[in-house]
Design an enzyme around this catalytic site. Structure first.
Site, PDB file in Angstrom:
ATOM      1  N   LYS A  23      20.933 -32.193  -5.012  1.00  0.00           N
ATOM      2  CA  LYS A  23      21.920 -31.399  -5.760  1.00  0.00           C
ATOM      3  C   LYS A  23      23.324 -31.622  -5.203  1.00  0.00           C
ATOM      4  O   LYS A  23      24.298 -31.736  -5.955  1.00  0.00           O
ATOM      5  CB  LYS A  23      21.525 -29.919  -5.678  1.00  0.00           C
ATOM      6  CG  LYS A  23      22.501 -28.948  -6.321  1.00  0.00           C
ATOM      7  CD  LYS A  23      21.888 -27.565  -6.453  1.00  0.00           C
ATOM      8  CE  LYS A  23      21.612 -26.905  -5.125  1.00  0.00           C
ATOM      9  NZ  LYS A  23      22.817 -26.322  -4.509  1.00  0.00           N
ATOM     10  N   GLY A  70      27.137 -21.915  -7.242  1.00  0.00           N
ATOM     11  CA  GLY A  70      28.275 -21.836  -6.332  1.00  0.00           C
ATOM     12  C   GLY A  70      28.983 -23.159  -6.129  1.00  0.00           C
ATOM     13  O   GLY A  70      30.220 -23.228  -6.088  1.00  0.00           O
ATOM     14  N   SER A 146      32.212 -25.684   3.617  1.00  0.00           N
ATOM     15  CA  SER A 146      32.649 -27.078   3.468  1.00  0.00           C
ATOM     16  C   SER A 146      32.874 -27.431   1.999  1.00  0.00           C
ATOM     17  O   SER A 146      33.551 -28.414   1.698  1.00  0.00           O
ATOM     18  CB  SER A 146      31.611 -28.020   4.070  1.00  0.00           C
ATOM     19  OG  SER A 146      30.380 -27.914   3.378  1.00  0.00           O
ATOM     20  N   ASP A 292      21.486 -24.436   5.276  1.00  0.00           N
ATOM     21  CA  ASP A 292      20.579 -24.188   4.147  1.00  0.00           C
ATOM     22  C   ASP A 292      19.108 -24.244   4.532  1.00  0.00           C
ATOM     23  O   ASP A 292      18.248 -23.816   3.749  1.00  0.00           O
ATOM     24  CB  ASP A 292      20.845 -25.190   3.019  1.00  0.00           C
ATOM     25  CG  ASP A 292      22.069 -24.812   2.192  1.00  0.00           C
ATOM     26  OD1 ASP A 292      22.517 -23.650   2.296  1.00  0.00           O
ATOM     27  OD2 ASP A 292      22.570 -25.669   1.450  1.00  0.00           O
ATOM     28  N   ARG A 323      22.043 -14.043   2.987  1.00  0.00           N
ATOM     29  CA  ARG A 323      20.735 -14.574   3.361  1.00  0.00           C
ATOM     30  C   ARG A 323      20.238 -14.033   4.700  1.00  0.00           C
ATOM     31  O   ARG A 323      19.029 -13.950   4.921  1.00  0.00           O
ATOM     32  CB  ARG A 323      20.781 -16.102   3.385  1.00  0.00           C
ATOM     33  CG  ARG A 323      20.824 -16.701   1.993  1.00  0.00           C
ATOM     34  CD  ARG A 323      20.904 -18.208   1.993  1.00  0.00           C
ATOM     35  NE  ARG A 323      20.758 -18.710   0.622  1.00  0.00           N
ATOM     36  CZ  ARG A 323      21.028 -19.959   0.263  1.00  0.00           C
ATOM     37  NH1 ARG A 323      21.459 -20.834   1.158  1.00  0.00           N
ATOM     38  NH2 ARG A 323      20.868 -20.334  -0.991  1.00  0.00           N
ATOM     39  N   ARG A 366      16.314 -20.209  -2.539  1.00  0.00           N
ATOM     40  CA  ARG A 366      15.779 -20.567  -1.219  1.00  0.00           C
ATOM     41  C   ARG A 366      14.896 -19.457  -0.629  1.00  0.00           C
ATOM     42  O   ARG A 366      14.007 -19.739   0.178  1.00  0.00           O
ATOM     43  CB  ARG A 366      16.903 -20.941  -0.268  1.00  0.00           C
ATOM     44  CG  ARG A 366      17.698 -22.134  -0.760  1.00  0.00           C
ATOM     45  CD  ARG A 366      18.388 -22.892   0.340  1.00  0.00           C
ATOM     46  NE  ARG A 366      19.295 -23.882  -0.211  1.00  0.00           N
ATOM     47  CZ  ARG A 366      18.943 -25.042  -0.734  1.00  0.00           C
ATOM     48  NH1 ARG A 366      17.666 -25.378  -0.758  1.00  0.00           N
ATOM     49  NH2 ARG A 366      19.832 -25.870  -1.225  1.00  0.00           N
ATOM     50  N   LYS A 390      17.062 -23.099  -9.938  1.00  0.00           N
ATOM     51  CA  LYS A 390      18.456 -23.343  -9.545  1.00  0.00           C
ATOM     52  C   LYS A 390      18.595 -24.688  -8.848  1.00  0.00           C
ATOM     53  O   LYS A 390      19.574 -25.407  -9.050  1.00  0.00           O
ATOM     54  CB  LYS A 390      18.952 -22.223  -8.634  1.00  0.00           C
ATOM     55  CG  LYS A 390      20.369 -22.443  -8.105  1.00  0.00           C
ATOM     56  CD  LYS A 390      20.826 -21.288  -7.250  1.00  0.00           C
ATOM     57  CE  LYS A 390      22.099 -21.607  -6.498  1.00  0.00           C
ATOM     58  NZ  LYS A 390      23.229 -21.962  -7.371  1.00  0.00           N
TER      59      LYS A 390
END
Length: 409
Positions: A23, A70, A146, A292, A323, A366, A390
């Site tokens: 992605k 996002g 980033s 992630d 998260r 996630r 997603k």
């Protein structure tokens, strides 16, 4: 859709899985393809985020809604800012409208962009008046997402004089910045990253070429977790991957050695194999360059009954959900003793996993995928399981291919 995942009868696994393109790479290339039509893309991500990105780049509507995406929000903000003569209102889901974007907007305004907030100051929706940007120097904090920095880098070569970005303070998520710069280099766009200064030179056109997107390493993390929780001798082959990856999450290959998982690189694929038991020593990792995969590692550690200290996680506060708080709440329900701060997670060793717990996913793909491997230990429920689309359309199909039993509730 809520689902129940049931433990495998035979936890020795032998499977081959094909994972769609990254992605992160896909969304960068989609922006670059719009700026440089000479680019063709193979193995494009089939994620919702990339679908939203493609739609946003093809529509002529003034209102562009990117849902929960996002990455699309950040990258499209800069893209529409240099789309001369076009006025765009960029918005997203309720959660997206509570994710900050002011740092990127301020940087674009410093370059001469015309952007205003439609509702809450510092947050989407935003109104962007596309204009020609003539300034070529800007400052931005280096310890923010980033994606703000990559957003600027993606449009930099289309500015009349290129762009010089000064990163202020400590720099995090460097691999994602380097991914963007590596893609620019592949396209023949000159750039350099020295100290805290990034320079991208102006480029009017590039040679016609096809870029093949490497499969997503974040998606591979869930299979690392499954192999870690399975019996010795289990193996899963994943394609398409390469040893010299642009993705920061490729550090999985090193990290999961702690869980007895080896990674063998083949021709465009990797083989994950469980060769030994998990090292019961405490796992301490700074994930500032790969945040992630924190959820996957935390769940694997809990399932294997080892303690872990994960740091460098401050960017997780502004993802699809907070998260760190989500991990705390859901792991606690399963019986974990866990502490989180604004940038770290501390999990104590545990020998008990509560069964048939319902995992809230908080509209976060996630969360659903990171907890799924626990089904190799105990039956587990996943709420709103469709959220995985997603980033990974076929996730539940691939879980069934491995042998995990899935029942809709």
């Amino acid at each position: 859709m809520d689902i129940l995942l049931n433990v495998l009868a035979d936890k020795k696994i032998h499977q081959e899985i094909i994972i769609s393109g990254s992605k992160s790479e896909s969304n960068r290339l989609l922006i670059l393809q719009k700026l440089f039509p000479e680019i063709s893309i193979d193995n494009l991500s089939d994620s919702d985020d990339s679908v939203h990105m493609q739609h946003a780049l093809s529509t002529t509507d003034e209102l562009v809604n990117i849902g929960h995406a996002g990455t699309a929000m950040r990258f499209l903000t800069s893209y529409f800012a240099v789309n001369e003569g076009r006025e765009t209102v960029l918005t997203g889901s309720e959660r997206m409208q509570n994710r900050p974007i002011e740092i990127l907007i301020n940087a674009l305004k410093d370059l001469g962009s015309e952007i205003t907030y439609e509702a809450k100051e510092g947050y989407p929706p935003i109104r962007i008046q596309g204009t020609k940007l003539t300034k070529d120097k800007v400052q931005i904090n280096g310890n923010v997402s980033s994606q703000y920095i990559s957003s600027l880098l993606l449009i930099a070569s289309k500015l009349e004089n290129g762009l010089e970005i000064e990163l202020v303070g400590k720099i995090t998520s460097i691999p994602y910045i380097k991914m963007t710069l590596s893609l620019l280099t592949q396209l023949g766009i000159e750039n350099k990253f020295e100290g805290n200064i990034i320079k991208v030179y102006s480029k009017k056109e590039i040679q016609k070429q096809t870029i093949v997107v490497e499969s997503d390493w974040s998606s591979a993390s869930y299979f690392y977790s499954i192999v870690a929780l399975s019996e010795i001798g289990s193996e899963i082959q994943l394609s398409a991957y390469k040893k010299e990856s642009l993705q920061g999450d490729s550090c999985l290959a090193e990290i999961y050695q702690h869980f007895g998982v080896t990674t063998t690189f083949g021709d465009n694929f990797i083989t994950l194999k469980k060769v030994s038991k998990t090292n019961k020593a405490i796992l301490e990792i700074n994930l500032k360059n790969a945040p992630d995969i924190a959820q996957t590692i935390a769940v694997t550690s809990f399932a294997e009954g080892i303690a872990c200290n994960l740091s460098g996680l401050h960017t997780l506060k502004i993802k699809e959900t907070d998260r760190l708080v989500a991990l705390h709440d859901e792991l606690s329900k399963l019986g974990a003793t866990i502490l989180v701060t604004d940038e770290s997670l501390h999990l104590e060793k545990s020998s008990v996993i509560n069964k048939n717990i319902s995992i809230k996913t908080y509209n976060d793909h996630r969360m659903a995928m990171a907890f799924a491997p626990l089904s190799l230990k105990v039956p587990i429920r996943i709420n709103n399981a469709e959220v995985v689309t997603k980033s990974y359309q076929k996730f539940w199909d691939d879980m069934q291919q491995i042998g995990i039993k899935i029942d809709e509730l």
